[in-house]
Design an enzyme around this catalytic site. Structure first.
Site, PDB file in Angstrom:
ATOM      1  N   ILE A 150       0.865  -1.205  -0.057  1.00 33.02           N
ATOM      2  CA  ILE A 150      -0.069  -0.045  -0.066  1.00 33.02           C
ATOM      3  C   ILE A 150       0.859   1.172   0.031  1.00 33.02           C
ATOM      4  O   ILE A 150       0.248   2.457  -0.396  1.00 33.02           O
ATOM      5  CB  ILE A 150      -0.900   0.096   1.261  1.00 33.02           C
TER       6      ILE A 150
ATOM      7  N   SER B  69      -0.519  -6.438  12.802  1.00 31.28           N
ATOM      8  CA  SER B  69      -1.656  -6.336  13.718  1.00 31.28           C
ATOM      9  C   SER B  69      -1.335  -7.167  15.230  1.00 31.28           C
ATOM     10  O   SER B  69      -2.256  -7.092  15.950  1.00 31.28           O
ATOM     11  CB  SER B  69      -2.749  -6.944  13.027  1.00 31.28           C
TER      12      SER B  69
ATOM     13  N   THR C  37      -9.091  -0.630  15.351  1.00 23.18           N
ATOM     14  CA  THR C  37      -9.200  -1.573  16.335  1.00 23.18           C
ATOM     15  C   THR C  37      -9.725  -0.597  17.418  1.00 23.18           C
ATOM     16  O   THR C  37      -9.511   0.521  17.656  1.00 23.18           O
ATOM     17  CB  THR C  37      -7.931  -2.337  16.742  1.00 23.18           C
ATOM     18  N   ASP C  38     -10.278  -1.531  18.545  1.00 25.69           N
ATOM     19  CA  ASP C  38     -10.768  -0.904  19.948  1.00 25.69           C
ATOM     20  C   ASP C  38      -9.545  -0.531  20.818  1.00 25.69           C
ATOM     21  O   ASP C  38      -9.450   0.174  21.923  1.00 25.69           O
ATOM     22  CB  ASP C  38     -11.748  -1.488  20.644  1.00 25.69           C
ATOM     23  N   GLU C  39      -8.270  -1.087  20.443  1.00 23.59           N
ATOM     24  CA  GLU C  39      -7.072  -0.932  21.289  1.00 23.59           C
ATOM     25  C   GLU C  39      -6.794   0.672  21.366  1.00 23.59           C
ATOM     26  O   GLU C  39      -5.890   0.779  22.056  1.00 23.59           O
ATOM     27  CB  GLU C  39      -6.071  -1.627  20.670  1.00 23.59           C
TER      28      GLU C  39
ATOM     29  N   TYR D 102       1.670  -1.427  18.580  1.00 22.45           N
ATOM     30  CA  TYR D 102       0.641  -1.674  17.648  1.00 22.45           C
ATOM     31  C   TYR D 102      -0.552  -0.598  17.690  1.00 22.45           C
ATOM     32  O   TYR D 102      -0.819   0.102  16.631  1.00 22.45           O
ATOM     33  CB  TYR D 102      -0.038  -3.026  17.857  1.00 22.45           C
TER      34      TYR D 102
ATOM     35  N   ALA E 263      -0.680   2.239  19.098  1.00 24.68           N
ATOM     36  CA  ALA E 263      -0.308   3.743  18.902  1.00 24.68           C
ATOM     37  C   ALA E 263      -0.145   3.801  17.195  1.00 24.68           C
ATOM     38  O   ALA E 263      -0.816   5.068  16.839  1.00 24.68           O
ATOM     39  CB  ALA E 263       1.052   4.018  19.477  1.00 24.68           C
TER      40      ALA E 263
ATOM     41  N   LYS F  58      -1.779   2.227  14.898  1.00 24.02           N
ATOM     42  CA  LYS F  58      -3.292   2.092  14.351  1.00 24.02           C
ATOM     43  C   LYS F  58      -4.028   3.580  14.925  1.00 24.02           C
ATOM     44  O   LYS F  58      -4.821   4.215  13.951  1.00 24.02           O
ATOM     45  CB  LYS F  58      -4.144   0.963  15.198  1.00 24.02           C
TER      46      LYS F  58
ATOM     47  N   ARG G   4     -11.665  -9.316  27.223  1.00 23.60           N
ATOM     48  CA  ARG G   4     -11.728  -8.610  25.661  1.00 23.60           C
ATOM     49  C   ARG G   4     -13.232  -9.091  25.321  1.00 23.60           C
ATOM     50  O   ARG G   4     -13.814  -9.852  25.629  1.00 23.60           O
ATOM     51  CB  ARG G   4     -10.754  -9.487  24.859  1.00 23.60           C
TER      52      ARG G   4
ATOM     53  N   ASP H  68       3.070 -11.757  32.617  1.00 27.32           N
ATOM     54  CA  ASP H  68       2.172 -10.967  31.555  1.00 27.32           C
ATOM     55  C   ASP H  68       3.225 -10.223  30.679  1.00 27.32           C
ATOM     56  O   ASP H  68       4.520 -10.201  30.633  1.00 27.32           O
ATOM     57  CB  ASP H  68       1.628 -10.087  32.653  1.00 27.32           C
TER      58      ASP H  68
ATOM     59  N   GLY I 293       2.758  -3.837  29.253  1.00 26.58           N
ATOM     60  CA  GLY I 293       1.510  -2.900  28.932  1.00 26.58           C
ATOM     61  C   GLY I 293       0.297  -3.601  28.603  1.00 26.58           C
ATOM     62  O   GLY I 293      -0.273  -3.137  27.662  1.00 26.58           O
ATOM     63  N   HIS I 294       0.105  -4.820  29.065  1.00 21.63           N
ATOM     64  CA  HIS I 294      -1.133  -5.478  28.843  1.00 21.63           C
ATOM     65  C   HIS I 294      -2.396  -4.868  29.182  1.00 21.63           C
ATOM     66  O   HIS I 294      -2.534  -4.618  30.505  1.00 21.63           O
ATOM     67  CB  HIS I 294      -0.932  -6.741  29.331  1.00 21.63           C
TER      68      HIS I 294
END
Length: 358
Positions: free
Chosen positions: A60, A85, A134-136, A159, A161, A163, A223, A297, A300-301
């Site tokens: 792209i 992603s 995304t909702d993230e 990721y 950031a 998006k 989620r 973990d 930054g989860h």
């Protein structure tokens, strides 16, 4: 028939979308995909003999190629799925995410703007640029509340950031240049053709091989789960009736903790492929749920995501058709029937070891 340029159409959501568009004969599709590790022609096999689906391998970020495709095929709609992603991969290598999700989206937008400016009359009025996000981008919720279209952006991973930046570019191209854009922000997708680095397919394949089922932290991160075909149908509804310049949140109304997702998946597997009959499990006598293992973990989860999808329901009449139970059962059945697809897309590329330790 309209002609749509679908970018990232050999990836997970993109390939499901392209297949749906062609099943419904909604448009001819020019499918542009770079074929990185997560994009595969095997995901487009059902369209092998379809004369109204043209696959083009490309980036792209190649403005000349994109403009050539737009003008040569008289494209009426651009649908942008192209993105890196996976959060864990963005921790290990954020540069690819900046290049594809930010720079790539900018160049795609710029090619679309120049093409759109050259259109006349009805063709210019009908053109649309749909950006899938995304909702993230919204960050992390506490135990209550939902993300709405007006929730401030607060991304916490490279990721999300990247998006978020691409979403802002899409908005800017509408506000500054008048490009007729639409943006959607979806919750966690699952279903056929999802690359096995993501939670559900990873757990399915590990369980079938008798390997540990690693769950980050305490497993209580929440989620909202959205079956991919429901998502694709929502995108069609946005293209049909969405208001130019607007954003629509798309969610599945299925909030689940990660550990509950894996436990539910194990129960479905016991029903469809019982552990007692699985050669990888018979020697130990263990059940799939016994393979669950808690691991440190992810940095930054985010603790919880939850989508308020009332706007798309109210304005466009869309609601998900699958429950988590029905969608997960379809997903597990698909992976059981398509072990060869899993082998082909991961062989020599991804061995399902953990990424993103920082």
């Amino acid at each position: 028939m309209d002609t749509w340029l679908v970018t990232g159409g050999a990836g997970f959501i993109g390939s499901n979308f392209v297949q749906l568009v062609r099943r419904l004969k909604r448009a001819r599709v020019i499918n542009l995909d770079k074929l990185t590790y997560a994009g595969h022609l095997e995901s487009l096999e059902p369209l092998h003999d379809d004369p109204d689906h043209l696959f083009v391998r490309g980036d792209i970020g190649n403005v000349e190629l994109v403009f050539y495709l737009l003008s040569t095929y008289k494209v009426t709609t651009v649908v942008n799925f192209a993105a890196e992603s996976h959060v864990d991969r963005s921790i290990d290598g954020p540069g690819d995410f900046v290049q594809t999700n930010i720079v790539g989206t900018f160049r795609l937008l710029d090619a679309a703007r120049h093409y759109w400016n050259g259109l006349d009359g009805d063709a210019k009025a009908r053109f649309r640029f749909l950006h899938i996000s995304t909702d993230e981008v919204y960050g992390s919720l506490g135990p209550e509340g939902f993300f709405t279209e007006s929730t401030p952006y607060a991304p916490n991973s490279p990721y999300s950031a990247s998006k978020a930046a691409s979403d802002h570019l899409v908005r800017a191209y509408h506000e500054t240049y008048g490009l007729p854009t639409l943006t959607t922000n979806c919750s966690n997708n699952y279903g056929p053709y999802q690359y096995p680095e993501k939670l559900i397919p990873l757990m399915i394949l590990n369980a079938l091989e008798g390997k540990p089922l690693p769950i980050y932290g305490d497993g209580l991160n929440v989620r909202d789960w959205l079956y991919v075909v429901d998502h694709c149908e929502a995108l069609l509804r946005v293209l049909e009736s969405g208001r130019v310049g607007e954003t629509y949140n798309i969610g599945g109304h299925n909030e689940k903790t990660n550990v509950d997702v894996v436990r539910t998946l194990c129960r479905v597997l016991e029903d469809l492929a019982p552990s007692r009959e699985n050669p990888a499990m018979k020697a130990t006598g263990a059940r799939y749920e016994d393979l669950i293992t808690f691991v440190p973990d992810r940095p930054g989860h985010d603790r919880r995501y939850a989508i308020d999808a009332s706007k798309i329901a109210r304005e466009l009449g869309w609601r998900p058709q699958e429950t988590f139970s029905s969608g997960l059962r379809k997903t597990v059945a698909w992976y059981l029937e398509n072990r060869e697809w899993c082998r082909k897309v991961t062989e020599g590329v991804y061995d399902r070891t953990r990424l993103g330790r920082a």
